[in-house]
Design an enzyme around this catalytic site. Structure first.
Site: not given
Length: 230
Positions: A85, A202, A204
């Protein structure tokens, strides 16, 4: 191994990244950008957020932090680097990868789950998947539209450096399933070698089972695989 998660003023996904890597039993530590890279760094993550408030252009100011010269040098030495990002914006702005991320076609901040098609499965970041596999990972960005000159994008495609494309759940691409207007639905690209990658979604946030889907685990496992390949 120890992954250095670089925190800039305005980073807000550094702790998410640390938690996700800890869940995968990958050692990681958050590093303030002014402190430089620790000597034991064997992987580098540029996390999401709004470094320097996205002034000038998203990622432009962080890309000029002195630590990014260290990151480029480490990448040239084979240390795996992943930008996510805002980290992807910083990666492009600092020359780790080509192209740029700019304002979404909608001109709005978009936070939603999207589908990605794995374009190649022979890199550290995608080895957990099959080529053509569709995975679900969230996005959260206002400047996620990937832009690059048409002729250079063709060259990147010919060089097989596209990692992910936005698609529907069947793997079909097109403008109707392109959340931000990225050229050719590009969601992630490789740098000059396979140990460097940036992507707008994302992983994560799709790693820890307690908070949702876990398809992002395979991307973060890339830190381990990149080191194993050295």
């Amino acid at each position: 191994m120890t992954v250095a998660i670089i925190r800039f003023g305005g980073s807000n996904c550094d702790r998410d990244a640390e938690r996700a890597l800890a869940h995968l039993e990958i050692d990681a530590e958050i590093v303030w950008h002014e402190d430089g890279l620790p000597e034991d760094t064997t992987g580098i993550m540029l996390p999401g957020g709004f470094s320097y408030g996205d002034y000038l252009r998203a990622g432009a100011m962080a890309a000029r932090s002195p630590i990014m010269a260290e990151v480029r040098e480490a990448a040239a030495d084979g240390v795996p680097v992943l930008g996510v990002c805002n980290g992807a914006q910083i990666g492009c702005e600092s020359g780790l990868t080509e192209g740029a991320f700019t304002t979404n076609e909608s001109a709005r901040f978009q936070c939603e789950h999207v589908y990605l098609r794995v374009e190649r499965a022979d890199t550290p970041w995608t080895a957990a998947y099959e080529e053509g596999e569709v995975i679900e990972i969230p996005i959260a960005h206002g400047e996620g539209r990937y832009e690059i000159r048409d002729e250079r994008l063709t060259e990147l495609e010919d060089e097989n450096r596209i990692l992910f494309r936005y698609c529907d759940e069947t793997g079909e691409t097109g403008p109707e399933v392109n959340p931000n207007g990225s050229k050719h639905n590009v969601a992630g690209v490789l740098g000059d070698h396979e140990g460097v990658a940036v992507l707008m979604p994302h992983p994560e946030r799709a790693t820890v089972p307690d908070v949702g889907p876990t398809a992002g685990q395979g991307v973060l496992r890339g830190f381990e695989r990149a080191v194993e390949l050295e």
